[in-house]
Enzyme design. Structure first.
Site, short mmCIF file in Angstrom:
data_model
loop_
_atom_site.label_atom_id
_atom_site.label_comp_id
_atom_site.label_asym_id
_atom_site.label_seq_id
_atom_site.Cartn_x
_atom_site.Cartn_y
_atom_site.Cartn_z
N LYS A 109 0.86 -1.19 0.00
CA LYS A 109 0.00 0.00 0.00
C LYS A 109 0.88 1.22 0.00
CE LYS A 109 -4.46 1.02 0.17
NZ LYS A 109 -5.61 0.22 -0.32
P1 NAD Z 1 -12.89 8.29 -2.51
O1 NAD Z 1 -11.90 9.31 -2.15
O2 NAD Z 1 -13.35 8.16 -3.92
O3 NAD Z 1 -14.22 8.47 -1.63
C1 NAD Z 1 -14.23 8.62 -0.24
C2 NAD Z 1 -15.54 9.34 0.09
O4 NAD Z 1 -15.70 9.37 1.51
C3 NAD Z 1 -15.57 10.77 -0.41
O5 NAD Z 1 -16.84 11.04 -0.99
C4 NAD Z 1 -15.34 11.58 0.88
O6 NAD Z 1 -15.93 12.87 0.81
C5 NAD Z 1 -16.03 10.69 1.90
N1 NAD Z 1 -15.53 10.93 3.27
C6 NAD Z 1 -14.27 11.20 3.67
N2 NAD Z 1 -14.22 11.36 5.00
C7 NAD Z 1 -15.48 11.18 5.44
C8 NAD Z 1 -16.08 11.22 6.72
N3 NAD Z 1 -15.37 11.48 7.83
N4 NAD Z 1 -17.40 10.95 6.82
C9 NAD Z 1 -18.14 10.69 5.72
N5 NAD Z 1 -17.63 10.66 4.47
C10 NAD Z 1 -16.33 10.90 4.34
O7 NAD Z 1 -12.31 6.90 -1.98
P2 NAD Z 1 -12.68 5.42 -2.43
O8 NAD Z 1 -11.71 5.01 -3.46
O9 NAD Z 1 -14.13 5.33 -2.68
O10 NAD Z 1 -12.28 4.62 -1.10
C11 NAD Z 1 -13.14 4.53 0.01
C12 NAD Z 1 -12.72 3.36 0.89
O11 NAD Z 1 -12.73 2.17 0.11
C13 NAD Z 1 -11.31 3.46 1.48
O12 NAD Z 1 -11.30 2.82 2.74
C14 NAD Z 1 -10.49 2.64 0.51
O13 NAD Z 1 -9.31 2.12 1.10
C15 NAD Z 1 -11.47 1.55 0.17
N6 NAD Z 1 -11.19 0.85 -1.09
C16 NAD Z 1 -11.16 1.51 -2.27
C17 NAD Z 1 -10.91 0.81 -3.44
C18 NAD Z 1 -10.94 1.46 -4.80
O14 NAD Z 1 -10.88 0.73 -5.80
N7 NAD Z 1 -11.05 2.76 -4.92
C19 NAD Z 1 -10.66 -0.57 -3.39
C20 NAD Z 1 -10.70 -1.22 -2.16
C21 NAD Z 1 -10.97 -0.50 -1.02
#
Ligand code: NAD
Length: 478
Positions: A109
């Site tokens: 990561k």
């Molecule tokens: P992203 O940045 O696209 O979205 C995150 C969202 O959460 C945003 O809309 C943000 O405004 C919101 N957010 C941030 N802090 C917040 C809070 N305190 N309360 C409420 N909302 C809040 O990120 P993502 O890629 O969607 O990732 C989200 C989660 O999924 C992370 O934990 C990431 O590790 C996990 N993840 C992502 C992927 C991927 O392919 N993008 C894959 C596996 C896991």
């Protein structure tokens, strides 16, 4: 994030506690157990970029948890909360996630300590290219060794910059495009990668609801149709999960929690409209067709059937776990439930579909993208028309039989078009993802139901994953 009443271990320790709980039920030698637990290495980089007339210094990390398979794989996160502890916890989760869904990678990561919203696009490009340069020159981005992907705060745009930076520094590497996944389709990406993690959450829930015993264990019944869902974080993962569940499975998105508050609507929110509002206004505040709640985190405790934390880690903790009313939680984010909260929820009978499995759609489709890049050909390109021609033969024959026999059979409306069309890349990717999510769930579920000492899906997921990592180390002679 909201303040907590009770002090708790950090994210890294929380992942360790979950690992320990599972490994205690296994028969690994203490040496091998420790080898699998520890994080192999974490590289910290500090670099300067001249922006707005002055040099700004940034801190980034790339952590490699396990190299039992290479390349290692894991996203790059842009957030102010990024620390070594966080990156190491996420790298460990990647090791077990890849093992669980049989993606042939070790776990890694990366993270950059930055609030991307404070920078213009051209500034982010400069910063990303410089960060990538620092990692590439140490082989910490490399198609054979370490392959990043998007995570919180990054998207296909950053991945395209990283791929281009790698290509500039490795001009004769024919596999350069495979150095990173999650790229745009016009820059070596694969159809269906952007939606993949949210799509995987949908497929995970569909598989869960195929097993009435499991649904009953959560105190629920029936199908996804009409289920009330609350989603935290309408970013890449949360948005796609909410969109597909509401549009295709009849689920009602009754709550959406964002940084600046939450929206509630018992009839169900229009996910596309809320998403468009957030894009235009930077948050949910001011959205008209719903009840606005300023203390967004409190909505995690609202009544619903399925809670989908899809934003960040540690949001369900000892301070609020007892008040969570959802009987089923699917961890779309990584580590949204602390180890302490996990105990509380288990006691209460809440069923948790764990992050290791629930958000593995991203790495699964990343695996497909990496394979596509190495094979230099789009999935389906060779077979599609041949498949169509063979189907045409069957349809022609059916029509001839019908005419010759005089029975006058007719094919159902639309059948011919659907049957004749060969699968394109998106359909193949979705099929591969669906299969992966089903098979992995069944592996977890078997352990959950067959072993007396396994009380939840998280321990089951760790048991399956750790066993596979252990087998791989043993095969290497360790
Ligand atoms: P992203 O940045 O696209 O979205 C995150 C969202 O959460 C945003 O809309 C943000 O405004 C919101 N957010 C941030 N802090 C917040 C809070 N305190 N309360 C409420 N909302 C809040 O990120 P993502 O890629 O969607 O990732 C989200 C989660 O999924 C992370 O934990 C990431 O590790 C996990 N993840 C992502 C992927 C991927 O392919 N993008 C894959 C596996 C896991």
């Amino acid at each position: 994030m909201e303040s907590r009443a009770v002090p708790e271990p950090g994210f890294r320790d929380s992942v360790n506690l979950m690992f320990n709980r599972a490994v205690a039920l296994m028969d690994l030698s203490p040496g091998l157990e420790e080898k699998i637990r520890v994080c192999n290495s974490t590289y910290t980089v500090r670099f300067g970029v001249r922006l707005r007339g002055q040099i700004q210094t940034f801190t980034g990390y790339r952590s490699v948890h396990s190299e039992h398979m290479e390349p290692v794989k894991g996203g790059i996160r842009y957030a102010l909360s990024v620390t070594q502890d966080e990156v190491e916890a996420l790298a460990a989760l990647m090791t077990f996630k890849c093992a669980l869904v049989e993606a042939p990678f070790g776990g890694s990561k990366g993270g950059l300590c930055i609030d991307p919203r404070q920078y213009e696009e051209h500034e982010l490009e400069q910063i990303t290219r410089r960060f990538a340069y620092e990692l590439i020159k140490r082989d910490m981005i490399n198609p054979a060794q370490n392959v990043p992907a998007p995570d919180m705060g990054t998207s296909e745009r950053e991945m395209a910059w990283i791929a281009d930076q790698f290509a500039r520094m490795n001009t004769t590497d024919i596999n350069a495009n495979a150095c990173v996944t999650g790229k745009p389709t016009h820059a070596g990406g694969i159809e269906g990668r952007t939606e993949a993690t949210g799509r995987g959450v949908q497929y995970a829930l569909r598989e869960f609801f195929r097993h009435p015993d499991d649904v009953a264990a959560a105190g629920l019944s029936g199908t996804l149709d009409g289920k009330r869902v609350i989603v935290q974080g309408l970013g890449n993962v949360g948005h796609h999960a909410a969109k597909f569940l509401s549009e295709e499975d009849g689920a009602r998105i009754v709550g959406i929690i964002e940084r600046d508050g939450a929206l509630l609507s018992p009839q169900g929110l229009d996910v596309a409209a809320v998403h468009a509002w957030i894009r235009g206004h930077g948050g949910v505040t001011g959205y008209a067709d719903a009840h606005y709640v300023e203390d967004g985190a409190s909505v995690l405790e609202a009544e619903c059937d399925i809670l989908i934390p899809a934003a960040l880690e540690g949001v369900i903790h000892l301070g609020n776990a007892a008040r969570i009313r959802a009987p089923l939680i699917i961890e779309a984010a990584n580590g949204p439930i602390t180890a302490g909260a996990d105990d509380v929820l288990r006691e209460k009978g809440t069923v948790v579909i764990p992050d290791l499995y629930a958000n593995a759609g991203g790495v699964t489709v990343s695996y497909f993208e990496w394979v596509k890049n190495l094979s230099h050909i789009r999935f389906g390109r060779m077979q599609r028309r041949q498949e169509e021609a063979r189907h045409q033969l069957v349809v022609d024959e059916l029509e001839r039989l019908s005419a010759d026999s005089g029975v006058g059979w007719t094919l159902s409306p639309g059948f011919k078009e659907r049957y004749l069309r060969g699968a394109d890349e998106l359909e193949l990717v979705r099929s591969g993802l669906d299969d992966t999510m089903r098979v992995a769930y069944q592996a977890m579920r078997e352990v959950w139901h067959d072993r007396e000492d396994v009380k939840d899906l998280r321990v089951a997921a760790y048991l399956v994953a750790i066993d596979r990592v252990a087998q791989s180390y043993r095969a290497k002679g360790l």
